[in-house]
Write a protein that holds these residues in place. Sequence first.
Motif, PDB file in Angstrom:
ATOM      1  N   VAL A  20      75.040  55.683  18.380  1.00 56.38           N
ATOM      2  CA  VAL A  20      74.035  55.466  19.426  1.00 56.38           C
ATOM      3  C   VAL A  20      74.412  56.240  20.678  1.00 56.38           C
ATOM      4  O   VAL A  20      73.572  56.887  21.313  1.00 56.38           O
ATOM      5  N   ARG A  63      62.827  59.468  17.829  1.00 52.74           N
ATOM      6  CA  ARG A  63      63.131  58.238  18.561  1.00 52.74           C
ATOM      7  C   ARG A  63      63.972  58.523  19.799  1.00 52.74           C
ATOM      8  O   ARG A  63      63.818  57.882  20.841  1.00 52.74           O
ATOM      9  N   ALA A  64      64.866  59.497  19.693  1.00 53.79           N
ATOM     10  CA  ALA A  64      65.737  59.831  20.817  1.00 53.79           C
ATOM     11  C   ALA A  64      65.020  60.657  21.884  1.00 53.79           C
ATOM     12  O   ALA A  64      65.588  60.911  22.945  1.00 53.79           O
ATOM     13  N   HIS A  78      65.702  49.866  23.637  1.00 51.79           N
ATOM     14  CA  HIS A  78      65.784  51.117  22.881  1.00 51.79           C
ATOM     15  C   HIS A  78      67.181  51.291  22.288  1.00 51.79           C
ATOM     16  O   HIS A  78      67.317  51.684  21.114  1.00 51.79           O
ATOM     17  N   ARG A  99      67.576  48.950  19.334  1.00 47.72           N
ATOM     18  CA  ARG A  99      66.855  49.456  18.155  1.00 47.72           C
ATOM     19  C   ARG A  99      67.621  50.609  17.512  1.00 47.72           C
ATOM     20  O   ARG A  99      67.710  50.707  16.285  1.00 47.72           O
ATOM     21  N   GLU A 100      68.200  51.473  18.329  1.00 50.05           N
ATOM     22  CA  GLU A 100      68.981  52.579  17.782  1.00 50.05           C
ATOM     23  C   GLU A 100      70.221  52.073  17.052  1.00 50.05           C
ATOM     24  O   GLU A 100      70.618  52.630  16.019  1.00 50.05           O
ATOM     25  N   GLN A 108      69.235  51.076  13.706  1.00 51.74           N
ATOM     26  CA  GLN A 108      68.943  52.211  12.838  1.00 51.74           C
ATOM     27  C   GLN A 108      70.199  52.992  12.471  1.00 51.74           C
ATOM     28  O   GLN A 108      70.373  53.408  11.326  1.00 51.74           O
ATOM     29  N   ARG A 109      71.100  53.198  13.432  1.00 56.00           N
ATOM     30  CA  ARG A 109      72.227  54.107  13.246  1.00 56.00           C
ATOM     31  C   ARG A 109      73.503  53.400  12.785  1.00 56.00           C
ATOM     32  O   ARG A 109      74.375  54.038  12.209  1.00 56.00           O
ATOM     33  N   ALA A 168      65.231  60.259  13.699  1.00 61.20           N
ATOM     34  CA  ALA A 168      66.209  60.003  14.759  1.00 61.20           C
ATOM     35  C   ALA A 168      65.932  60.881  15.972  1.00 61.20           C
ATOM     36  O   ALA A 168      66.041  60.425  17.118  1.00 61.20           O
ATOM     37  N   ALA A 217      73.664  59.939  20.298  1.00 60.23           N
ATOM     38  CA  ALA A 217      72.236  60.236  20.341  1.00 60.23           C
ATOM     39  C   ALA A 217      71.670  60.089  21.745  1.00 60.23           C
ATOM     40  O   ALA A 217      70.755  60.831  22.128  1.00 60.23           O
ATOM     41  N   ALA A 218      72.204  59.141  22.508  1.00 60.59           N
ATOM     42  CA  ALA A 218      71.673  58.856  23.842  1.00 60.59           C
ATOM     43  C   ALA A 218      72.393  59.621  24.946  1.00 60.59           C
ATOM     44  O   ALA A 218      72.049  59.466  26.127  1.00 60.59           O
TER      45      ALA A 218
END
Length: 286
Positions: free
Chosen positions: A22, A138-139, A8, A11-12, A15-16, A135, A25-26
Amino acid sequence: MLDPRKLHLLRELAQRGTIAAVAEAANFTPSAVSQQLSALEREAGLPLLERTGRTVSLTPAAHVLVTHAHAVLEELERATAALAALSDGPSGPLRIGAFPSAARVLLPRALAELAAGHPALEPMVSEIDPADVSAALRAGELDVALVHEYDFVPPVVDLGICAEPLFEEPMYLTDRPSIRDARDDPWIMSKPGTLCHTMAIRACQAAGFEPHVRHHVDDFDTVLAFAAAGQGVALVPGLAAQAPPPGVRLTPLPLSRRTLVAFRKGYGRHPAILAAVAAFKSAVTR
């Protein structure tokens, strides 16, 4: 074995673009994200990141792994949905994202239907611009969201997100018979970076001019109030044009806005998502 949580994060990153994004977001530190990705490299047995100073880029092996990460994470979402379907019915928090006009017009009806039909559900609504929805889904910050797309603005493709069409509405121009006739007027538009702003700019460019933007306003009720006060012209969607203030003339245009329901791929059969989509569709019908 490859850890899905680390997949995950990879993948982020794809994308980011940056480890810092990342991490934010996480809710991790950048150091923790770097450590997790380094551990994933050891699990994969191949370099996944190329580091140049403070920047990182994905190696060919990482791009291959990201493609498989989409499938792995989608299957996990599908498993979660299948397990939830064995329960007595949808329950617990349901985090819903929506853009303002949908939140104002559609969500009250949908929330009332959810409360009546699924009292164990706890809908939690957050207003969000559609550009930020993928986003947030996904998060895991949202479970489902109402998003829109416009003519002149191609839809954003996110391999981790599924979007189901809900309805289409016309666009209107305030106080002018056509966009071309508004070339010398001041304009009222949403803030830069939003889909509404991009659509309005491109609609003017298609009519052969660059608009003079005087005001940046996201709320369409405020936009119409500004138009009524002679502060400029604007493009507004049908949801926002149902009760314009006195003195504002609305001209329908050969443009449209399409609203969709978005959720993570594999999650669409979750009972809570099915209930939400049914409530949204019922609200549109009513």
